[in-house]
Scaffold this active site. Sequence first.
Site, PDB file in Angstrom:
ATOM      1  N   GLY A 253      39.449  38.521  41.474  1.00 61.22           N
ATOM      2  CA  GLY A 253      40.725  38.144  40.871  1.00 61.22           C
ATOM      3  C   GLY A 253      40.784  36.757  40.283  1.00 61.22           C
ATOM      4  O   GLY A 253      41.868  36.287  39.944  1.00 61.22           O
ATOM      5  N   GLU A 294      34.264  39.013  45.227  1.00 67.48           N
ATOM      6  CA  GLU A 294      34.022  40.190  44.377  1.00 67.48           C
ATOM      7  C   GLU A 294      34.554  39.947  42.971  1.00 67.48           C
ATOM      8  O   GLU A 294      35.539  40.550  42.556  1.00 67.48           O
ATOM      9  CB  GLU A 294      34.724  41.414  44.988  1.00 67.48           C
ATOM     10  CG  GLU A 294      34.312  41.707  46.412  1.00 67.48           C
ATOM     11  CD  GLU A 294      35.384  42.487  47.175  1.00 67.48           C
ATOM     12  OE1 GLU A 294      36.483  42.698  46.640  1.00 67.48           O
ATOM     13  OE2 GLU A 294      35.112  42.864  48.316  1.00 67.48           O
ATOM     14  N   PRO A 295      33.931  39.065  42.218  1.00 68.67           N
ATOM     15  CA  PRO A 295      34.433  38.776  40.879  1.00 68.67           C
ATOM     16  C   PRO A 295      34.107  39.897  39.893  1.00 68.67           C
ATOM     17  O   PRO A 295      32.976  40.361  39.833  1.00 68.67           O
ATOM     18  CB  PRO A 295      33.675  37.497  40.492  1.00 68.67           C
ATOM     19  CG  PRO A 295      32.413  37.551  41.296  1.00 68.67           C
ATOM     20  CD  PRO A 295      32.727  38.287  42.568  1.00 68.67           C
ATOM     21  N   GLY A 296      35.123  40.353  39.164  1.00 68.13           N
ATOM     22  CA  GLY A 296      34.896  41.336  38.109  1.00 68.13           C
ATOM     23  C   GLY A 296      35.061  40.636  36.768  1.00 68.13           C
ATOM     24  O   GLY A 296      34.096  40.259  36.090  1.00 68.13           O
ATOM     25  N   CYS A 363      48.919  58.342  18.355  1.00 74.71           N
ATOM     26  CA  CYS A 363      50.300  58.796  18.276  1.00 74.71           C
ATOM     27  C   CYS A 363      51.062  58.419  19.540  1.00 74.71           C
ATOM     28  O   CYS A 363      51.442  59.272  20.350  1.00 74.71           O
ATOM     29  CB  CYS A 363      50.348  60.296  18.019  1.00 74.71           C
ATOM     30  SG  CYS A 363      49.747  60.674  16.383  1.00 74.71           S
ATOM     31  N   TYR A 391      37.425  45.673  31.780  1.00 75.10           N
ATOM     32  CA  TYR A 391      38.489  46.679  31.702  1.00 75.10           C
ATOM     33  C   TYR A 391      38.829  47.032  30.251  1.00 75.10           C
ATOM     34  O   TYR A 391      39.980  47.315  29.931  1.00 75.10           O
ATOM     35  CB  TYR A 391      39.742  46.198  32.468  1.00 75.10           C
ATOM     36  CG  TYR A 391      39.414  45.713  33.860  1.00 75.10           C
ATOM     37  CD1 TYR A 391      39.019  46.613  34.850  1.00 75.10           C
ATOM     38  CD2 TYR A 391      39.445  44.361  34.182  1.00 75.10           C
ATOM     39  CE1 TYR A 391      38.674  46.181  36.115  1.00 75.10           C
ATOM     40  CE2 TYR A 391      39.103  43.916  35.442  1.00 75.10           C
ATOM     41  CZ  TYR A 391      38.713  44.820  36.405  1.00 75.10           C
ATOM     42  OH  TYR A 391      38.371  44.386  37.658  1.00 75.10           O
TER      43      TYR A 391
HETATM   44  C1  LIG Z   1      39.135  45.190  40.946  1.00 78.12           C
HETATM   45  C2  LIG Z   1      38.671  44.559  42.191  1.00 78.12           C
HETATM   46  C3  LIG Z   1      38.047  43.319  42.150  1.00 78.12           C
HETATM   47  C4  LIG Z   1      37.842  42.535  40.880  1.00 78.12           C
HETATM   48  O1  LIG Z   1      38.997  42.021  40.328  1.00 78.12           O
HETATM   49  P1  LIG Z   1      38.852  41.054  39.059  1.00 78.12           P
HETATM   50  O2  LIG Z   1      40.250  40.687  38.722  1.00 78.12           O
HETATM   51  O3  LIG Z   1      38.208  41.829  37.978  1.00 78.12           O
HETATM   52  O4  LIG Z   1      38.039  39.896  39.495  1.00 78.12           O
HETATM   53  C5  LIG Z   1      37.567  42.806  43.335  1.00 78.12           C
HETATM   54  N1  LIG Z   1      37.717  43.456  44.514  1.00 78.12           N
HETATM   55  C6  LIG Z   1      38.333  44.654  44.581  1.00 78.12           C
HETATM   56  C7  LIG Z   1      38.450  45.330  45.880  1.00 78.12           C
HETATM   57  C8  LIG Z   1      38.841  45.246  43.431  1.00 78.12           C
HETATM   58  O5  LIG Z   1      39.449  46.427  43.512  1.00 78.12           O
END
Ligand SMILES: *Cc1c(COP(=O)(O)O)cnc(C)c1O
Length: 434
Positions: A253, A294-296, A363, A391
């Site tokens: 996050g 857990e960086p996405g 549409c 995403y």
């Molecule tokens: C989606 C998610 C993340 C990553 O969130 P980001 O905003 O992309 O960093 C990390 N941990 C868990 C459990 C998630 O579901």
Amino acid sequence: MKKAKITLQRKRLNNEQIGCYFSDEDNYLRNMSTVLSKEQLRGIANEYGTPVYVYHAEKITGQYQKLQQAFRQTNTRFFYACKALTNINILRHIHSLGCHIDCSSINEVHLALRAGFEKENILYTSNGIAFSEIEEAVSLGVNVNIDSLSNLEKFGKKYGHSYPAGIRLRPNIMAGGHLKISTGHEKSKFGIPIEQLDKILALVDQYHLHICGLHVHTGSEIKDVAVFMQVADIFFDLVPYFKELQFLDLGGGFKVPYHEQETGTDMPLLGQKLAEVIQKLKDTYHRDFQAWFEPGKYLVSECGYFITEVTVLKQSSSTTFAGVNSGFNHLIRPMFYEAYHRIENISNPNAPKQPYTVTGNICETDTFATDRLINQIREGDLLVFYNAGAYGFEMGSNYNSRFKPAQVLVKDGRAQLIGRRDVFEDLLRNQVEP
Ligand SMILES: *Cc1c(COP(=O)(O)O)cnc(C)c1O
């Protein structure tokens, strides 16, 4: 590839050296060339057509190195939250950096294994899933975070103390860029509500559960370091209840800047604060903990560019619509989260700016931006959406029977197709005609 990995590991070992190396971050990033130019993007659009997603491997590398630098004082493990972007080539690149991986479905676990991640470095943070998926994750030998009392009980019955597990908690903290991406508040479905601690402890006791970690993911786009510290405070109070804890997982996050004037999460500050918390835990409980993240978005958002072509200009009394050959079937964030993506006209970059409402061809009302100042647009011009790595493609669909876009990876200065554009047969692939 091997060479890069070795260099990174050596750098990790010598923290002081990293400090020097990164002392002028801007300079470092410029040297790394982590930005693709308009000219490069035009070239890729010409070669591969539009709409097309373009990812830049060196940008991902740069983001990962910034993480390592920020948290160098702490024993930290990073698990890439791969739901942000799961193309196997991206996963392999992230693996080559020495980063680990967090999965949100059992299929993502299989993808991670396919990409070469070792089972010890795969984390499955589930929510709302059938116990059978947890059983499969255990049989594959990966780490699991459990997010309901129901599954925790089933886990206890089946595995007792024999398989360590993490517990995903819901801390009742409201944070994040948008309600739809806030996961820690008191109405959220995610995690076991913290007020049910007594029930968790009863299960731990009854089944002699081996709880090796606590997990909290409060949501996405958390700019405020204080939110992570609130989570750390909660962990601080919980530590005495769990004798076998090894890691505290603060989720992902981290905020990245989408808007020109925005700033992201202050990672060096967060790293500093985290080091203080870990030290305080050590002083208080005489136990040492790993911090997991857990960086996405942080790893892959800024590496991505989404290139579209303007199909139609339409004057109306209040605005000029610029219609592009895409829609929320390819990039849903603006419509789903009211997300802002910077948009540039790379075909006419020196023309004066005018307000445009950028819309798609679906549409539905698929508005990407309203009255946005963009260099004068002509039909056929290429519009680029920035920060489209996370995403973006991943949440895409074939709605309106449109094709999903191609995906291109730029690495070591070379562009390579890593996902071909759909063709008509793809639309019928799973349909059954009796
Ligand atoms: C989606 C998610 C993340 C990553 O969130 P980001 O905003 O992309 O960093 C990390 N941990 C868990 C459990 C998630 O579901």
